[in-house]
Design a protein around this motif. Structure first.
Motif, PDB file in Angstrom:
ATOM      1  N   LEU A 397      12.845 -25.664 -32.223  1.00 11.85           N
ATOM      2  CA  LEU A 397      13.523 -24.474 -31.701  1.00 11.85           C
ATOM      3  C   LEU A 397      13.431 -23.323 -32.710  1.00 11.85           C
ATOM      4  O   LEU A 397      13.090 -22.187 -32.343  1.00 11.85           O
ATOM      5  N   ALA A 400       9.886 -21.895 -33.098  1.00 12.60           N
ATOM      6  CA  ALA A 400       9.436 -21.065 -31.973  1.00 12.60           C
ATOM      7  C   ALA A 400      10.178 -19.742 -31.888  1.00 12.60           C
ATOM      8  O   ALA A 400       9.620 -18.762 -31.384  1.00 12.60           O
ATOM      9  N   SER A 401      11.399 -19.676 -32.384  1.00 13.69           N
ATOM     10  CA  SER A 401      12.245 -18.518 -32.083  1.00 13.69           C
ATOM     11  C   SER A 401      12.367 -17.490 -33.197  1.00 13.69           C
ATOM     12  O   SER A 401      12.349 -16.282 -32.930  1.00 13.69           O
ATOM     13  N   ILE A 402      12.510 -17.910 -34.433  1.00 12.67           N
ATOM     14  CA  ILE A 402      12.859 -16.980 -35.509  1.00 12.67           C
ATOM     15  C   ILE A 402      11.625 -16.495 -36.248  1.00 12.67           C
ATOM     16  O   ILE A 402      10.765 -17.293 -36.644  1.00 12.67           O
ATOM     17  N   ILE A 416      13.128 -12.058 -33.783  1.00 14.55           N
ATOM     18  CA  ILE A 416      12.560 -13.062 -32.889  1.00 14.55           C
ATOM     19  C   ILE A 416      11.037 -13.039 -32.961  1.00 14.55           C
ATOM     20  O   ILE A 416      10.399 -11.985 -32.991  1.00 14.55           O
ATOM     21  N   ARG A 417      10.466 -14.221 -32.947  1.00 14.32           N
ATOM     22  CA  ARG A 417       9.018 -14.367 -33.053  1.00 14.32           C
ATOM     23  C   ARG A 417       8.325 -13.938 -31.743  1.00 14.32           C
ATOM     24  O   ARG A 417       8.870 -14.148 -30.644  1.00 14.32           O
ATOM     25  N   PHE A 420       8.075 -15.864 -27.911  1.00 13.35           N
ATOM     26  CA  PHE A 420       9.269 -16.663 -27.591  1.00 13.35           C
ATOM     27  C   PHE A 420       9.870 -16.253 -26.252  1.00 13.35           C
ATOM     28  O   PHE A 420      10.391 -17.087 -25.514  1.00 13.35           O
ATOM     29  N   HIS A 421       9.779 -14.939 -25.916  1.00 11.95           N
ATOM     30  CA  HIS A 421      10.413 -14.448 -24.693  1.00 11.95           C
ATOM     31  C   HIS A 421       9.516 -13.381 -24.059  1.00 11.95           C
ATOM     32  O   HIS A 421       9.159 -12.391 -24.711  1.00 11.95           O
ATOM     33  N   GLU A 516      16.697  -8.647 -28.479  1.00  9.45           N
ATOM     34  CA  GLU A 516      16.567  -9.532 -29.648  1.00  9.45           C
ATOM     35  C   GLU A 516      17.939 -10.035 -30.110  1.00  9.45           C
ATOM     36  O   GLU A 516      18.091 -11.202 -30.468  1.00  9.45           O
ATOM     37  N   LEU A 519      19.092 -12.645 -27.700  1.00  9.08           N
ATOM     38  CA  LEU A 519      18.322 -13.883 -27.890  1.00  9.08           C
ATOM     39  C   LEU A 519      18.737 -14.612 -29.168  1.00  9.08           C
ATOM     40  O   LEU A 519      18.831 -15.845 -29.194  1.00  9.08           O
ATOM     41  N   VAL A 523      20.095 -18.413 -29.520  1.00  7.59           N
ATOM     42  CA  VAL A 523      19.527 -19.411 -30.440  1.00  7.59           C
ATOM     43  C   VAL A 523      20.624 -19.972 -31.344  1.00  7.59           C
ATOM     44  O   VAL A 523      20.705 -21.182 -31.572  1.00  7.59           O
TER      45      VAL A 523
END
Length: 859
Positions: A397, A400-402, A416-417, A420-421, A516, A519, A523
């Protein structure tokens, strides 16, 4: 209050509810303080004191600190024992009708600090509560808000025992009821230096009932309830990271009272007050901060269970015998951040993206650590391997996200990376393409106008603009751009096309930042569901860290595994060493010594000159016992030990200046504490008891204490003394043995050999020690002359006393009336002693009764 302005009325109303704290009152970009808060804070923080009109025909004292740098000022106040209430604006000023609504959103106290810059990463930050009950029992409850740890203990032996338990942990703040005894509050504040806070409500609300599921005594629930209520009221937020309360069964651990911890210098030294020179400084080979904190806990609570001790020793042995694997493990642990406090920050809600990066990087190392653990062949290490959950899903998680390099704040974007969204990627693409269009526009306009210095810029007030210096304005065709802003050296313009693109870019940026943030919160909430697993993982990694550290210490310092037998009280240490002294000697080699005390020996009476090593010999036995029972190997060639339930020490002289007690009174109190609580499974170390009074008083007290321990306690006792007359006790007390520290006189100087030998010492060598201290030569000569005179006078008095004794014997044989009267007096004296029933008294009371009786018999 009506005479003050509305804003000042608001301040005074909130301040009335926070009387024991500095109120940091948010005004714009500053936290302001007024009245007494301002006067005190300006001195403590060394900031400018000003004033303002409060509307009551007076200038109100005022000072403030910038909002963005307030943390450092709060830290200074908290470190000095103060509390700080943070009062924020809780509504949008644009929508406020009248004064903006403000509320206290958090209270920061010495025991509830969460900010990393205010914490010692290698030490817990405990807040405790102390509750007294009518039967004289106390509960001591602990919480570390940074890790969520909770525990509680029931203390049945009164306030002194409760203080001893409180002293076992690095407590910063103590919560008591408002009716807690005033003299005990004073001791907590003045003598022990705690910040004392008050809480009467002890109800545990339904949301926290699960925390006390394993607590079955009402007293313990009340004690913890007081602490929990205080934390809830000061923190004003969810406390999802709080762990279930552990009941501390004090009988499962060696008891080390406040005096012993101080005298043995376990965590810090007496003189310097720091870690250097303490036992901790020698054995702390931990890599992680959470491992360092666990090591302190183990040192503060050595084990009493032989099985638990053996388990730790087996694990240390497993790490010790595989050097290469241990070195690999140590290297891997350097990349593991403080999982325990990271989990706390996640649950507390003050975690940022960089914290989550630290968490992600730590989780990346766990599979590597597991692979290394698999390479150890000892079965005990295999158990550690199977206890670890690498939390793969959480790592994925975070992967993929940060973003890899996020900002410190969580409201500026960049968290956010990419990928991811989908919606976030669209906003970013629009913003990126728009900025590319802006760059191309700049090149296009330069070419069209021929102005090489033309630029397209941006600011928050005017948005995007085209800037041309005044020197180049003549090159612009009339009406080419719409004038927007005039500067000293330039003019700024816009075009309809530029404004259109600006709207697209800024809308994409604004939506991107907002999304962001949303999100990131999502997370964080997902990470929050792993808090308990993270806390368990942190505990296991900490344990591994401490155990490998013990192995590292054992290899570096040549420590060995001690053995324990539960059915014997024999102490058998071969070539024992003091773990600290052997490391700090400069240019000298430490002289090791054996210690042997079987079931027929309970007391070693140690004589020898000052500086010869008596105290070192005594301390090294205690430190060896503590190291062994906390799970470490020990400094010697071999050690067969009993499991000690308590250690009591009276070593060194120090006045208690706070309570106004002399060295001698402190000595008597500490000795009495040992005599009142020791059992036959305890260890007692008493150094030079009786020095603070007259020679005969001191000698009488010393002998009485030795006899009492020998006859009524039977604890393993090391008793050092300069009273050589006490060495005759070896012929009277069957379980007492004389030993001495060997010293030799050579060419008028004394040579300390630091060797323990059987039998009493023949001299004290006091003048020789004074000579080593470089006292003036005439003084040394005069002291030698006086010593010869005194020894001669003593010999003459001894001879006279012998002759008088012979005459008295003849006198009694003739049965004169005086002799019969003396016999009657002796009989009365004996009867009085029997009536006193001394064995039912404390040693101090018994000695006082004997003194009074002596005066009566003389009269």
């Amino acid at each position: 209050m009506a005479n003050y302005t509305p804003m000042m009325q608001q301040y005074l109303k909130i301040k009335s509810q926070q009387k024991d704290a500095f109120l940091f009152f948010r005004l714009g970009d500053f936290y302001e303080m007024f009245f007494e808060d301002a006067l005190t804070a300006s001195k403590e923080l060394e900031i400018t004191l000003t004033s303002r009109d409060g509307g009551a025909d007076e200038r109100i004292p005022m000072c403030g600190v910038p909002y963005h740098s307030a943390e450092n000022y709060i830290k200074q106040l908290v470190e000095k024992g103060y509390k700080v209430a943070i009062c924020e604006q809780v509504e949008d000023p644009k929508q406020a009708k009248g004064v903006v609504k403000r509320e206290v959103v958090q209270m920061i106290t010495p025991g509830t600090v969460m900010e990393g810059s205010m914490l010692d990463e290698k030490e817990n930050n405990y807040i405790a509560s102390l509750s007294k009950f009518e039967d004289g029992t106390y509960t001591v409850s602990y919480n570390d808000l940074t890790t969520g740890e909770n525990s509680v203990a029931l203390v049945a032996d009164g306030f002194d025992a409760a203080i001893g338990e409180l002293y076992s942990r690095p407590v910063k703040e103590v919560v008591v009821s408002s009716d807690f005894p005033a003299e005990q509050q004073e001791m907590l504040k003045e003598r022990l230096g705690y910040t004392v806070s008050y809480q009467d409500e002890t109800t545990i609300e339904e949301a926290f009932v699960d925390l006390v599921a394993d607590v079955h005594q009402d007293k313990l629930k009340i004690g913890f309830g007081r602490l929990l209520q205080y934390i809830q009221q000061t923190q004003k937020r969810t406390l999802d990271h709080l762990q279930p309360v552990k009941v501390i069964e004090l009988k499962q651990y060696m008891t080390l009272d406040m005096y012993s911890k101080r005298n043995l210098e376990l965590l810090e030294t007496l003189r310097k007050g720091g870690k250097s020179g303490s036992l901790l400084s020698i054995v702390d080979q931990t890599i992680t901060s959470m491992g360092a904190r666990m090591l302190k806990k183990w040192m503060e609570r050595p084990l009493l269970s032989k099985n638990a001790i053996d388990t730790r020793h087996s694990q240390v042995e497993g790490f010790l015998h595989q050097f290469l694997e241990r070195e690999t493990l140590r290297e891997q642990l350097t990349s593991v951040y403080d999982l325990e406090r990271l989990a706390g920050r996640v649950a507390y809600g003050n975690v940022n993206a960089r914290d989550l990066i630290q968490l992600r990087n730590s989780l990346r190392k766990i599979p590597e650590i597991l692979e290394t653990l698999r390479e150890f062949t000892h079965p005990s290490i295999e158990e550690l391997y199977h206890s670890i959950d690498p939390l793969h899903e959480l790592k994925e998680l975070l992967e993929a996200s940060i973003a890899d390099d996020p900002p410190m704040t969580i409201k500026e974007g960049g968290l956010i990376r990419d990928g991811f969204h989908d919606q976030l990627d669209e906003y970013r693409d629009a913003s990126k393409n728009g900025k590319q269009w802006i760059a191309e526009l700049e090149q296009k306009e330069r070419k069209a106008t021929g102005i090489k210095s033309l630029k397209v810029g941006y600011n928050r007030v005017f948005g995007y603009y085209i800037e041309v210096t005044k020197a180049n304005l003549r090159l612009l065709p009339e009406g080419m751009y719409e004038r927007k802003q005039t500067l000293t050296n330039a003019e700024r313009f816009i075009t309809p096309e530029l404004k259109e693109k600006e709207s697209i870019i800024l809308e994409a940026q604004e939506k991107s930042v907002d999304l962001e943030y949303e999100l990131f919160l999502e997370v964080r909430d997902q990470v929050k569901t792993y808090v308990q697993k993270l806390q368990y993982l942190a505990d296991q990694i900490s344990r591994i860290d401490v155990l490998q550290g013990f192995a590292q210490t054992a290899e570096t310092n040549s420590y060995v595994r001690p053995t324990y037998k539960e059915d014997t009280r024999t102490v058998d240490i071969k070539q024992g060493r003091h773990p600290v002294v052997e490391k700090v000697l400069k240019g000298d080699t430490f002289v090791p010594n054996d210690i042997y005390m079987n079931d027929e020996t309970d007391v070693l009476l140690i004589t020898g000159p000052n500086m010869s090593g008596k105290s070192t010999y005594m301390r090294q036995l205690a430190l060896t016992a503590i190291l062994g029972q906390m799970g470490s190997f020990v400094p010697c060639d071999s050690a067969n030990l009993p499991i000690f339930d308590q250690i009591f020490t009276r070593i060194g002289a120090a006045d208690d200046l706070v309570s106004g007690q002399s060295t001698f009174m402190v000595e008597m109190l500490e000795a009495n504490h040992a005599l009142a609580h020791a059992t036959e499974n305890s260890m007692i170390l008493l150094d030079e008891i009786g020095r603070g009074t007259s020679t005969y008083d001191g000698m009488a007290l010393a002998q009485a204490i030795v006899e009492h321990i020998h006859e009524h306690i039977r604890a393993k006792t090391l008793f050092s003394t300069h009273y050589h007359e006490l060495t005759s006790l070896e012929g009277e007390l069957e379980r007492l043995k004389n030993v001495h520290v060997r010293a030799e006189e050579y060419e008028g100087n004394v040579v300390f050999l630091h060797q323990i030998k059987e039998g009493p010492a023949d001299e004290s060598y006091g003048i020789h020690v004074a000579k080593l201290a470089d006292l003036p030569k005439p003084l040394i000569t005069r002291a030698t002359e006086l010593l010869d005179q005194l020894e001669g006078a003593y010999s003459s008095a001894e001879a006279a006393a012998s002759a008088e004794e012979e005459q008295l014997s003849l006198f009694i044989e003739e049965e004169s009336p005086k002799a019969r009267k003396a016999e009657r007096s002796a009989s009365q004296f004996e009867q009085h002693i029997q009536n006193l029933n001394l064995l039912e008294m404390t040693p101090m009371d018994a000695m006082n009764e004997l003194y009074q009786l002596q005066k009566k018999m003389k009269s």
